[in-house]
Design a protein around this motif. Structure first.
Motif, short mmCIF file in Angstrom:
data_model
loop_
_atom_site.label_atom_id
_atom_site.label_comp_id
_atom_site.label_asym_id
_atom_site.label_seq_id
_atom_site.Cartn_x
_atom_site.Cartn_y
_atom_site.Cartn_z
N ALA A 1 1.03 -1.24 0.03
CA ALA A 1 -0.08 -0.10 0.18
C ALA A 1 0.85 1.21 0.05
CB ALA A 1 -0.82 0.25 1.28
N PRO A 2 0.60 2.11 -0.70
CA PRO A 2 1.34 3.39 -0.68
C PRO A 2 1.33 4.21 0.43
CG PRO A 2 -0.43 3.65 -2.50
CD PRO A 2 -0.63 2.36 -1.64
N ALA A 3 2.70 4.73 1.18
CA ALA A 3 2.79 4.98 2.20
C ALA A 3 2.52 6.40 2.45
CB ALA A 3 4.30 5.01 2.29
N PHE A 4 2.28 7.21 1.26
CA PHE A 4 2.03 8.69 1.63
C PHE A 4 0.58 9.05 2.00
CE2 PHE A 4 -0.23 8.51 -2.29
CZ PHE A 4 0.09 7.76 -3.26
N SER B 1 -17.36 7.68 9.67
CA SER B 1 -16.88 7.78 8.24
C SER B 1 -15.37 7.59 8.18
CB SER B 1 -17.41 8.81 7.71
OG SER B 1 -18.82 9.03 7.71
N VAL B 2 -14.86 7.39 6.93
CA VAL B 2 -13.45 7.27 6.46
C VAL B 2 -13.37 8.03 5.38
CG1 VAL B 2 -11.40 5.69 6.03
CG2 VAL B 2 -13.43 4.84 7.40
N LEU B 3 -12.00 8.87 5.43
CA LEU B 3 -11.71 9.28 4.02
C LEU B 3 -10.20 9.10 3.87
CD1 LEU B 3 -12.64 13.08 4.47
CD2 LEU B 3 -13.68 11.55 2.61
N VAL B 4 -9.87 8.91 2.52
CA VAL B 4 -8.46 8.77 2.31
C VAL B 4 -7.95 9.99 1.33
CG1 VAL B 4 -6.85 7.22 1.36
CG2 VAL B 4 -8.79 6.25 2.60
N LYS B 5 -6.75 10.40 1.75
CA LYS B 5 -6.08 11.36 0.73
C LYS B 5 -4.81 10.76 0.42
CE LYS B 5 -3.96 16.11 0.82
NZ LYS B 5 -3.85 17.04 1.72
#
Length: 318
Positions: A17-20, A314-318
């Motif tokens: 998974a991307p670390a950023f 809720s969940v958000l991903v940036k």
């Protein structure tokens, strides 16, 4: 697979998974947004208003809007400083919201007042309200900004609201206790979870009629224990993940065939779902086990569950 090797498999999947990425989870009882990296390591916590529920980014993802049900506010969080820097007064018990395509207007379901209310984000002033059925929840604005869809949990309908006329122009009967929406990639279909029907209704947005119903079943569970609420659409629009609530699972649905497929056991009351933009990881908030499960979508396996706080929403991903 030997039991001793399973943790290693989970670590290997997470390492891809991307670390950023930053993952934000609202905690209703802690009045916080918890911050994680892509692998599920907690990196911070943001104090916000009371009973934070639904979350959305602004257009450039520099801010998070958070709907707070007990303080009747829309909190504004600066992502860079991880602090709440502003707020907008809302009606009594706001729950779910959506933004106009230009990002200037927020449309909010006001649960205890049975209305959808519109507010100007720049001036923080109310613009208008539209009466709905009892306990409105889901709100979705079309990409042209002309129409808003709102669920009524009590009336078992989807209201079609003409935002120019500021009124309901049609009611679409769906399943029992409709909750949340997803628009298909091309906007031709509106998917609606029916919490007390173990189903999703698929609405044709051209005719505003139900064209299909997707039913869910879990071996060993009664239909009453299957309570779908949250959904997450893949980037290519081909796959929809649905949280099955008290069934403690998420299920993968093929959008074209309307067929449920692989199921993944996660935490208790799996409602909030968000996909990483690369589509490889599904983040699931589990409201009754106070944690978040990370699902590898390629293998359809839960690879990690992390504590979040009390009643994650809720969940958000940036």
């Amino acid at each position: 697979m030997p039991r001793c090797l399973r943790p290693l498999l989970g670590l290997a999947l997470l390492a891809a998974a991307p670390a950023f990425a930053q993952v934000f989870v609202s905690s209703e009882k802690d009045n916080k947004l918890y911050v994680f990296d892509a692998q599920g390591e907690r990196t911070g916590a943001i104090d916000v208003c009371k009973r934070p529920r639904h979350l959305m980014f602004n257009a450039d993802k520099s801010q998070i809007y958070v709907c707070c049900g007990d303080s009747n506010q829309l909190g504004i969080v600066d992502v860079a400083t991880q602090k709440m820097t502003g707020k907008l007064a809302l009606g009594d018990s706001p729950e779910i919201f959506d933004l106009s395509p230009d990002g200037k207007t927020v449309y909010v379901s006001i649960e205890d007042e049975n209305v959808m209310a519109a507010y100007d984000l720049a001036t923080k002033k109310p613009l208008f309200q539209v009466k709905t059925g009892g306990e409105p929840e889901g709100v979705r604005v079309t990409r042209d900004g002309k129409t808003a869809y709102v669920t009524s949990e009590v009336a078992n309908v989807v209201h079609v609201i003409d935002l120019g006329q500021k009124k309901v122009v049609r009611n679409i009967t769906v399943g029992k206790r409709p909750r949340r929406f997803v628009l298909s990639a091309d906007g031709s279909e509106l998917w609606v979870t029916n919490e007390l029907d173990a189903s999703v209704s698929v609405v044709d947005t051209a005719t505003h009629t139900v064209k299909a119903t997707v039913k869910f079943a879990v071996q060993g569970l009664r239909e009453a224990d299957i309570t779908p609420v949250g959904m997450a659409l893949s980037g290519d629009g081909k796959t929809l993940w649905v949280g099955l609530g008290r069934a403690n699972r998420v299920v993968e649905v093929d959008v074209a065939s309307k067929t449920p497929g692989r199921q993944v056991l996660v935490g208790k009351r799996a409602w909030g779902l968000t996909l990483h933009p690369d589509g490889k990881t599904l983040y699931v908030s589990n409201g009754l086990s106070d944690d978040m499960t990370l699902v590898d979508t390629a293998s359809a396996k839960a690879v990690r569950t992390v504590a979040v706080g009390r009643v994650p929403h809720s969940v958000l991903v940036k």
